[in-house]
Design an enzyme around this catalytic site. Structure first.
Site, mmCIF file in Angstrom:
data_model
loop_
_atom_site.group_PDB
_atom_site.id
_atom_site.type_symbol
_atom_site.label_atom_id
_atom_site.label_comp_id
_atom_site.label_asym_id
_atom_site.label_seq_id
_atom_site.Cartn_x
_atom_site.Cartn_y
_atom_site.Cartn_z
ATOM 1 N N GLY A 42 0.766 -1.245 0.000
ATOM 2 C CA GLY A 42 0.000 0.000 0.000
ATOM 3 C C GLY A 42 0.792 1.287 0.000
ATOM 4 N N GLU A 96 4.374 3.972 6.026
ATOM 5 C CA GLU A 96 3.125 3.196 5.969
ATOM 6 C C GLU A 96 2.046 3.954 5.207
ATOM 7 O OE1 GLU A 96 1.460 0.570 6.589
ATOM 8 O OE2 GLU A 96 2.216 -0.542 8.320
ATOM 9 N N ASP A 97 1.084 3.230 4.683
ATOM 10 C CA ASP A 97 -0.073 3.885 4.065
ATOM 11 C C ASP A 97 -1.099 4.249 5.131
ATOM 12 O OD1 ASP A 97 -0.703 1.193 4.535
ATOM 13 O OD2 ASP A 97 -1.684 0.889 2.607
ATOM 14 N N ASP A 100 -4.004 1.126 11.256
ATOM 15 C CA ASP A 100 -5.344 0.749 11.684
ATOM 16 C C ASP A 100 -5.221 0.213 13.109
ATOM 17 O OD1 ASP A 100 -8.120 0.382 10.976
ATOM 18 O OD2 ASP A 100 -7.705 -1.746 10.760
ATOM 19 N N LYS A 128 -5.743 5.957 11.773
ATOM 20 C CA LYS A 128 -7.079 5.743 12.348
ATOM 21 C C LYS A 128 -6.898 5.409 13.826
ATOM 22 C CE LYS A 128 -8.959 3.366 8.245
ATOM 23 N NZ LYS A 128 -9.486 2.046 7.806
ATOM 24 N N PHE A 149 -13.242 2.492 5.783
ATOM 25 C CA PHE A 149 -12.291 1.846 4.875
ATOM 26 C C PHE A 149 -12.088 2.726 3.652
ATOM 27 C CE2 PHE A 149 -10.336 -1.209 2.112
ATOM 28 C CZ PHE A 149 -9.579 -1.970 2.993
ATOM 29 N N ASP A 156 -5.799 -0.484 -1.283
ATOM 30 C CA ASP A 156 -6.649 -1.386 -2.067
ATOM 31 C C ASP A 156 -7.815 -1.942 -1.279
ATOM 32 O OD1 ASP A 156 -5.014 -3.115 -0.361
ATOM 33 O OD2 ASP A 156 -5.819 -4.763 -1.562
ATOM 34 N N ARG A 162 -5.960 0.649 -6.240
ATOM 35 C CA ARG A 162 -4.687 1.273 -5.841
ATOM 36 C C ARG A 162 -4.312 2.428 -6.760
ATOM 37 N NH1 ARG A 162 -2.198 -2.162 -2.069
ATOM 38 N NH2 ARG A 162 -2.499 -4.394 -2.432
HETATM 39 P P1 IMP Z 1 -3.159 -2.986 11.049
HETATM 40 O O1 IMP Z 1 -2.179 -4.059 11.411
HETATM 41 O O2 IMP Z 1 -4.540 -3.281 11.525
HETATM 42 O O3 IMP Z 1 -2.721 -1.605 11.462
HETATM 43 O O4 IMP Z 1 -3.278 -3.051 9.478
HETATM 44 C C1 IMP Z 1 -2.764 -2.082 8.689
HETATM 45 C C2 IMP Z 1 -2.861 -2.510 7.246
HETATM 46 O O5 IMP Z 1 -4.213 -2.891 6.901
HETATM 47 C C3 IMP Z 1 -2.512 -1.336 6.381
HETATM 48 O O6 IMP Z 1 -1.146 -1.247 6.113
HETATM 49 C C4 IMP Z 1 -3.362 -1.602 5.156
HETATM 50 O O7 IMP Z 1 -2.677 -2.446 4.260
HETATM 51 C C5 IMP Z 1 -4.588 -2.303 5.691
HETATM 52 N N1 IMP Z 1 -5.664 -1.330 5.921
HETATM 53 C C6 IMP Z 1 -6.141 -0.864 7.099
HETATM 54 N N2 IMP Z 1 -7.124 0.028 6.914
HETATM 55 C C7 IMP Z 1 -7.246 0.160 5.578
HETATM 56 C C8 IMP Z 1 -8.108 0.967 4.733
HETATM 57 O O8 IMP Z 1 -8.958 1.751 5.170
HETATM 58 N N3 IMP Z 1 -7.933 0.811 3.395
HETATM 59 C C9 IMP Z 1 -7.005 -0.029 2.857
HETATM 60 N N4 IMP Z 1 -6.205 -0.798 3.590
HETATM 61 C C10 IMP Z 1 -6.329 -0.708 4.941
HETATM 62 MG MG MG Z 2 -3.822 -3.777 2.099
#
Ligand code: IMP
Ligand code: MG
Length: 172
Positions: A42, A96-97, A100, A128, A149, A156, A162
């Site tokens: 991402g 990072e993108d 979450d 977030k 989301f 994606d 993307r």
């Molecule tokens: P985490 O481990 O829950 O912080 O997951 C983070 C990853 O989940 C990010 O690097 C994204 O690849 C994906 N992700 C989380 N939220 C979103 C979203 O709103 N759109 C797209 N990908 C997301």
């Molecule tokens: Mg992803």
């Protein structure tokens, strides 16, 4: 599922904020070498724009991780791609993108930390915070967003969207 017609963050807003972050990072790392480690897939779009906005020498490498059971708590994280750069003694900025739960980013942070770099910092385009489960120090944040989301600008939904220049909310 499809992207909202109207973007939630436009390409122009992303560009302006990316320039601000790049300037701040360039200031903070003045006189130090810097390795960006972009989190695939991402963050590849953001990292490309961020590094070009820095106006300084910077190295780029990549890491890719997969969280098992990513929707529930404490998923184990597997590393699919790792940086080939020797990070020991280097200043590393993880890019990072979107943060979450933070579980993936926390695991990536520890993985890089284990190489004993001179420093490790984290930059994310989107945050977030309401979803956070892992304890995480985030040094540079582009935009704080609600728990919705989003897709586009590298992000994606099942490998779709993307390529969109703006960031959109995913809708039914
Ligand atoms: P985490 O481990 O829950 O912080 O997951 C983070 C990853 O989940 C990010 O690097 C994204 O690849 C994906 N992700 C989380 N939220 C979103 C979203 O709103 N759109 C797209 N990908 C997301
Ligand atoms: Mg992803």
């Amino acid at each position: 599922m499809r992207p909202s017609k109207e973007p939630v963050i436009t390409a122009a807003q992303i560009r302006d904020r990316t320039r601000e972050l790049a300037t701040q990072i360039a200031d903070d790392y003045a006189g130090k070498d810097l390795v960006l480690v972009a989190v695939l897939k991402g963050a590849f779009v953001f990292a490309g724009d961020l590094m070009r906005a820095m106006g300084r020498d910077v190295e780029a490498d990549f890491i890719r991780a997969r969280s098992y059971d990513g929707t529930s708590s404490a998923g184990a994280v597997e590393f699919l791609i790792e940086p080939t750069t020797i990070l020991r003694g280097r200043h590393v900025l993880i890019v990072e993108d979107v943060l979450d739960t933070g579980i993936t980013a926390a695991a990536i942070y520890e993985r890089i930390r284990a190489q004993e770099p001179a420093s490790v910092a984290m930059c994310t385009l989107l945050d977030k915070p309401s979803r956070r489960q892992a304890t995480l120090d985030v040094d540079y944040v582009g935009f704080v967003v609600d728990d919705r989301f989003v897709v586009g600008y590298g992000m994606d939904y099942y490998e779709q969207f993307r390529q969109l220049p703006d960031i959109h909310v995913l809708e039914d």
